[in-house]
Design a protein around this motif. Structure first.
Motif, PDB file in Angstrom:
ATOM      1  N   LEU A   1      37.447  26.725   0.776  1.00  0.00           N
ATOM      2  CA  LEU A   1      36.806  27.923   0.236  1.00  0.00           C
ATOM      3  C   LEU A   1      37.550  28.132  -1.037  1.00  0.00           C
ATOM      4  CD1 LEU A   1      34.149  28.758   1.383  1.00  0.00           C
ATOM      5  CD2 LEU A   1      35.557  30.453   2.560  1.00  0.00           C
ATOM      6  N   ARG A   2      38.859  28.242  -0.782  1.00  0.00           N
ATOM      7  CA  ARG A   2      39.808  28.516  -1.751  1.00  0.00           C
ATOM      8  C   ARG A   2      39.440  27.433  -3.068  1.00  0.00           C
ATOM      9  NH1 ARG A   2      43.442  25.107  -4.105  1.00  0.00           N
ATOM     10  NH2 ARG A   2      45.590  25.911  -4.724  1.00  0.00           N
ATOM     11  N   SER A   3      39.347  26.265  -2.940  1.00  0.00           N
ATOM     12  CA  SER A   3      39.171  25.526  -3.970  1.00  0.00           C
ATOM     13  C   SER A   3      37.968  25.317  -4.412  1.00  0.00           C
ATOM     14  CB  SER A   3      39.649  23.923  -3.292  1.00  0.00           C
ATOM     15  OG  SER A   3      41.099  23.903  -2.912  1.00  0.00           O
ATOM     16  N   ALA A   4      37.145  25.543  -3.857  1.00  0.00           N
ATOM     17  CA  ALA A   4      35.499  25.585  -4.399  1.00  0.00           C
ATOM     18  C   ALA A   4      35.580  26.607  -5.302  1.00  0.00           C
ATOM     19  CB  ALA A   4      34.743  25.545  -3.259  1.00  0.00           C
ATOM     20  N   LEU A   5      36.157  28.042  -4.790  1.00  0.00           N
ATOM     21  CA  LEU A   5      35.917  29.127  -5.828  1.00  0.00           C
ATOM     22  C   LEU A   5      36.733  28.752  -7.135  1.00  0.00           C
ATOM     23  CD1 LEU A   5      36.023  32.063  -3.205  1.00  0.00           C
ATOM     24  CD2 LEU A   5      34.049  31.139  -4.723  1.00  0.00           C
TER      25      LEU A   5
ATOM     26  N   VAL B   1      28.122  29.327  -4.300  1.00  0.00           N
ATOM     27  CA  VAL B   1      29.086  28.415  -3.835  1.00  0.00           C
ATOM     28  C   VAL B   1      29.542  28.601  -2.584  1.00  0.00           C
ATOM     29  CG1 VAL B   1      31.613  27.353  -4.275  1.00  0.00           C
ATOM     30  CG2 VAL B   1      29.969  27.911  -6.185  1.00  0.00           C
ATOM     31  N   GLU B   2      30.036  29.729  -2.234  1.00  0.00           N
ATOM     32  CA  GLU B   2      30.640  30.059  -0.893  1.00  0.00           C
ATOM     33  C   GLU B   2      29.603  29.662   0.311  1.00  0.00           C
ATOM     34  OE1 GLU B   2      32.660  33.754  -0.494  1.00  0.00           O
ATOM     35  OE2 GLU B   2      32.469  33.811   1.452  1.00  0.00           O
ATOM     36  N   LEU B   3      28.310  30.006  -0.029  1.00  0.00           N
ATOM     37  CA  LEU B   3      27.400  30.038   0.758  1.00  0.00           C
ATOM     38  C   LEU B   3      27.270  28.308   1.103  1.00  0.00           C
ATOM     39  CD1 LEU B   3      26.089  32.494   1.693  1.00  0.00           C
ATOM     40  CD2 LEU B   3      23.803  31.475   0.642  1.00  0.00           C
TER      41      LEU B   3
END
Lengths: 317, 317
Positions: B162-166, B270-272
């Motif tokens: 999640l951290r990296s995707a954001l 993205v998070e979803l």
DNA sequence: GGATTGTTTTTTATTGATAAAAACTTTGTT
DNA sequence: AACAAAGTTTTTATCAATAAAAAACAATCC
């Protein structure tokens, strides 16, 4: 040939143990000693016969006279595998090893006075701390304790700690951890009172505190990660004693705020206190290590040596 | 004595290389071969003289006739240290090793047909994957690939991803990573079209995708953690082939959604997408492994064997 | 009959030796 | 000079051997 550090350590401990025995207490059995000294009965027997051989002979085969039996030197009681860690650290500190330096097993072995296998074993375990890298068939490279290393470390630490602190705050009131937390708070206040004389004791308290928080929602990967932090801090501050008392005093106060926040069980307060403490810890680390920075050259991929020669090893846990 | 797997692998490669040489091209120099075969020149020379010894003698000292020189068997080209990994996995799979089982170096060494040193080295490196634990002076314990192991693994994975995707979504439009992402998207669509025949290729694509995302904000600890995931998935699915095609097809589609979300640069989307993908991956893993659960007994501290015998090693990277 | 001591067997930690592979140095060729 | 080949030295991977420590087994003892 295996070293007999286990025996020597236990031998010393045994002398203390027997020496402090109440006069009337019966002499402990081999099994009891084995448990107390945390070694096998085989080793206990070896110790016992060593003691008998040295105490006044034939004193009626009852409790031997311990009196003035000499202990083994501290150094001899540390198993080789642990010594390597210390040696390795010194190699980095004293020789001012820079990022990019390649590590030569044979050289280290000679310097540390042991067989290459021991070095190899250490390096393999130490690898996980992210400070060295393996090149198959071509040794190892020291990546260095650079600023980016520290930054990356703290990024993860913050993520993990925040997650655990919030989990802790959500713990049911019945959880046994609340009591432990209160106990730790008391130890903090006590240490604060005696800070002038006992400031070294903080680092132990610190790691116990953070481990307690992690135990609210145990996760082995987080625990493993904390080993890295513990290691880094241990050696980093062992190398850099500047302002230690002052530094620890501040940290204790932050911990106390942090603990109160947890006890309040208010998530936003917890987050605030936690963030504040970590930010300060990070600042302290970066500041105290960057002072020396200018002295050092930079290696290829390491554009930011922070505590160039500094910080390191330990793969023992 | 070192094994000569390096030589054998390079020898085989050299035959291919020379065989495919354009007729007019000059015969490559030792240095060139050394670069191409990724071995030292010392090894190149050994290969060259081995080839000369086997090709028709005295053919004018120019290019040797490679013709029908036999290659070394695949197995001989794998260095012992890598074989251990495979062996160890089989030990766990075939022998249905349970959580809590103690690991005996000597026994493994005999079974795998090598010296204990090799086992030791492997175990030391493998330790970091969290599946075994060391007991000083008393060997190792296999902790098992239990449900809690999987849960803990996924908890961290989710946090990291999640951290990296954001971070990825926040990348400036000029970043080169956007192109790489698009390239990966195309590879996904292509694979999806040929899914019936190429579904095995997914696992490689998968790990490249996740690594790309991590590279948006590189952090060595996150990368290290991904090694664990890669390892677990590699062996877990190698052991459990059920529904592989179907499973991968679903995952590819999730990836595509995920990629589109990233391209949209909208954090909540993205998070979803990220959460959805991870939840599904987790479900797949837990489901596919828990089927066999009932067969297995439970060890002391492991109340939840998931893929009891399953999953494992690899400390090679 | 459960703990204690005595004895034997197994396992781990550590060393030194050695072939393979890499790295370095010299010599030769254009 | 600049690169290739030949020769030398150093370093890594691997094994077999062995003392220390643990574990297993057996004999005693209140």
């Amino acid at each position: 040939m295996k070293s007999d550090a286990v025996f020597k350590r236990a031998f010393n401990d045994a002398l203390d143990l027997i020496g402090n025995l109440p006069v009337e207490a019966p002499f402990p059995s081999e099994n009891q000693l084995s448990v107390q000294l945390m070694v096998s009965r085989t080793t206990v027997r070896k110790i016992l016969s060593a003691i008998r051989a040295q105490s006044l002979p034939a004193a009626g085969d009852s409790r031997p006279l311990i009196g003035a039996i000499p202990r083994f030197a501290e150094a001899e009681t540390i198993p080789i595998s642990e010594q390597v860690e210390k040696h390795f650290m010194e190699w980095m500190l004293r020789d001012n090893t820079r990022p990019g330096t390649s590590i030569n097993e044979l050289q280290l072995a000679r310097r540390f006075g042991l067989a290459t296998t021991g070095i190899r074993e250490f390096l393999n375990r130490f690898q996980r701390f992210g400070l060295i890298e393996r090149r198959p068939n071509a040794g190892w490279v020291f990546k260095g304790f650079t600023a980016s290393f520290a930054l990356e470390l703290f990024e993860i630490r913050e993520i993990f700690e925040l997650r655990s602190a919030l989990a802790f705050a959500m713990l049911p009131a019945t959880s046994a951890l609340w009591q432990k937390l209160e106990a730790l708070r008391d130890q903090h206040t006590q240490l604060l009172e005696e800070i002038d004389t006992r400031y070294h004791d903080f680092s132990d308290l610190d790691s116990r505190f953070h481990r307690l928080i992690n135990s609210a929602a145990p996760n082995r990967f987080i625990e493993d990660f904390f080993d890295i932090i513990t290691l880094i801090f241990h050696y980093h501050y062992q190398w850099n004693k500047r302002d230690e008392r002052q530094r620890n005093e501040v940290a204790i106060k932050e911990h106390l705020t942090y603990i109160e926040a947890l006890l309040s069980r208010n998530p936003s307060i917890v987050e605030l206190a936690c963030r504040a403490h970590l930010a300060s810890a990070k600042e302290t680390l970066m500041r105290s290590s960057s002072r020396k920075t200018s002295e050092f050259a930079r290696a290829d991929d390491a554009k930011d040596p922070v505590t160039p020669s500094a910080a390191m090893p330990s793969a023992s846990s």
